[in-house]
Scaffold this active site. Sequence first.
Site, PDB file in Angstrom:
ATOM      1  N   GLY A  92       2.904  -1.176   4.204  1.00 54.53           N
ATOM      2  CA  GLY A  92       2.889   0.234   3.833  1.00 54.53           C
ATOM      3  C   GLY A  92       4.290   0.709   3.497  1.00 54.53           C
ATOM      4  O   GLY A  92       4.818   0.463   2.416  1.00 54.53           O
ATOM      5  N   GLY A  93       4.939   1.361   4.460  1.00 55.64           N
ATOM      6  CA  GLY A  93       6.243   1.992   4.244  1.00 55.64           C
ATOM      7  C   GLY A  93       7.262   1.103   3.551  1.00 55.64           C
ATOM      8  O   GLY A  93       7.958   1.550   2.626  1.00 55.64           O
ATOM      9  N   GLU A 141      -5.146  -4.991  10.525  1.00 52.93           N
ATOM     10  CA  GLU A 141      -4.113  -3.992  10.758  1.00 52.93           C
ATOM     11  C   GLU A 141      -4.411  -3.221  12.040  1.00 52.93           C
ATOM     12  O   GLU A 141      -5.248  -2.298  12.033  1.00 52.93           O
ATOM     13  CB  GLU A 141      -4.060  -2.991   9.591  1.00 52.93           C
ATOM     14  N   GLU A 181      -6.940   4.529   7.716  1.00 50.42           N
ATOM     15  CA  GLU A 181      -6.763   5.947   7.386  1.00 50.42           C
ATOM     16  C   GLU A 181      -7.989   6.507   6.662  1.00 50.42           C
ATOM     17  O   GLU A 181      -8.238   7.712   6.696  1.00 50.42           O
ATOM     18  CB  GLU A 181      -5.474   6.126   6.553  1.00 50.42           C
ATOM     19  N   HIS A 183      -9.468   0.925   4.782  1.00 48.57           N
ATOM     20  CA  HIS A 183      -8.198   1.130   5.498  1.00 48.57           C
ATOM     21  C   HIS A 183      -8.467   2.082   6.669  1.00 48.57           C
ATOM     22  O   HIS A 183      -9.293   3.000   6.563  1.00 48.57           O
ATOM     23  CB  HIS A 183      -7.158   1.727   4.547  1.00 48.57           C
ATOM     24  N   SER A 212       3.556  -2.114  10.190  1.00 49.75           N
ATOM     25  CA  SER A 212       5.000  -2.160  10.436  1.00 49.75           C
ATOM     26  C   SER A 212       5.658  -3.495  10.074  1.00 49.75           C
ATOM     27  O   SER A 212       6.599  -3.927  10.742  1.00 49.75           O
ATOM     28  CB  SER A 212       5.309  -1.776  11.889  1.00 49.75           C
ATOM     29  N   GLY A 225       2.641   2.306  10.591  1.00 51.75           N
ATOM     30  CA  GLY A 225       3.589   3.397  10.430  1.00 51.75           C
ATOM     31  C   GLY A 225       4.340   3.782  11.697  1.00 51.75           C
ATOM     32  O   GLY A 225       5.013   4.806  11.743  1.00 51.75           O
ATOM     33  N   ASN A 260       0.866  -1.170   0.000  1.00 49.94           N
ATOM     34  CA  ASN A 260       0.000   0.000   0.000  1.00 49.94           C
ATOM     35  C   ASN A 260       0.906   1.225   0.000  1.00 49.94           C
ATOM     36  O   ASN A 260       1.508   1.539   1.017  1.00 49.94           O
ATOM     37  CB  ASN A 260      -0.887  -0.044   1.259  1.00 49.94           C
ATOM     38  N   TRP A 261       0.998   1.871  -1.138  1.00 47.52           N
ATOM     39  CA  TRP A 261       1.921   3.003  -1.254  1.00 47.52           C
ATOM     40  C   TRP A 261       1.374   4.283  -0.626  1.00 47.52           C
ATOM     41  O   TRP A 261       2.071   5.272  -0.542  1.00 47.52           O
ATOM     42  CB  TRP A 261       2.270   3.236  -2.730  1.00 47.52           C
ATOM     43  N   LYS A 262       0.080   4.257  -0.254  1.00 45.28           N
ATOM     44  CA  LYS A 262      -0.558   5.457   0.306  1.00 45.28           C
ATOM     45  C   LYS A 262      -0.322   6.647  -0.643  1.00 45.28           C
ATOM     46  O   LYS A 262      -0.254   6.449  -1.849  1.00 45.28           O
ATOM     47  CB  LYS A 262      -0.055   5.708   1.726  1.00 45.28           C
TER      48      LYS A 262
HETATM   49  P1  PGA Z   1       2.963   0.274   7.502  1.00 43.39           P
HETATM   50  O1  PGA Z   1       1.500   0.502   6.906  1.00 43.39           O
HETATM   51  O2  PGA Z   1       3.495  -1.006   6.934  1.00 43.39           O
HETATM   52  O3  PGA Z   1       3.751   1.480   7.036  1.00 43.39           O
HETATM   53  O4  PGA Z   1       2.838   0.214   8.990  1.00 43.39           O
HETATM   54  C1  PGA Z   1       0.611  -0.566   6.732  1.00 43.39           C
HETATM   55  C2  PGA Z   1      -0.688  -0.084   6.134  1.00 43.39           C
HETATM   56  O5  PGA Z   1      -1.174   0.996   6.506  1.00 43.39           O
HETATM   57  O6  PGA Z   1      -1.278  -0.765   5.265  1.00 43.39           O
END
Ligand code: PGA
Length: 249
Positions: A230-231, A164, A96, A94, A209, A170, A10-12
């Site tokens: 994500g990251g 998640e 977010e 998600h 993470s 993050g 997930n590149w956000k």
């Molecule tokens: P993260 O994000 O790996 O940077 O913690 C995961 C996500 O939000 O899908």
Amino acid sequence: MTVRPLVAGNWKMNGALESFEEFSKIAAGYDAALAEKIDMLVCPPAVLLAKFAEVKNIAVGAQNCHSAVSGAFTGDISAEMVADAGGTYVLVGHSERREGYGETDADVAAKAEAAWRAGIIAVVCIGESLEQREAGETIAVVTEQVTKSLPDASNSENTVVAYEPIWAIGTGKTPTADDVAEVHAALRKSLEERFGEDGSKIRLLYGGSVKPSNAAELLALPNVNGALVGGASLKAADFLGIAEVYKNF
Ligand code: PGA
């Protein structure tokens, strides 16, 4: 029961057209040995979807969609548009989106149905807040979310569930292996009770993470059928480092 794992990125709101190079490295790293064991997916910002979809060996998807086919919804994209751009998956719900845009379980379920209408797979995200975890409500919260966010027609072909924990996204923090295993066992039980045998085949991803250094422990847990990253999915070396854990399984 063997479930084919999915390692999803997930590149956000990160990346640009020039990121096609990094994405191409990810796709190139998805070699025959990995393809034999797992599926891989990258969800870049929607404006990059059509470009990334030119690379055919790994899947691409969107990070969100509207539940309608088209219309006066300024700024939104439909699941049909995701499919038209070459996407085969869409993340829905998600945290977010739930936290920042007030998306409810009912909204998420409607988006999952929109994904199916467009012929693509819904990755339904759920997870508890730190407050809920500390209050001992994790299992109750995620069980309610998975029940309400998954429409009745969910199955192992059209739906993936991503657990998640919000506080792990993050932050560099992850739950203990025992905690992840406990949540995934509870989710599996809930899916089996509702969907019968097929409920044991719905992929359950862990997210929050995930990085190369903790992937082996997390991905080896029972009922963990992949990761939503994500990251660490922004760098080909890190994302492939996570996926390649499966070469040793
Ligand atoms: P993260 O994000 O790996 O940077 O913690 C995961 C996500 O939000 O899908």
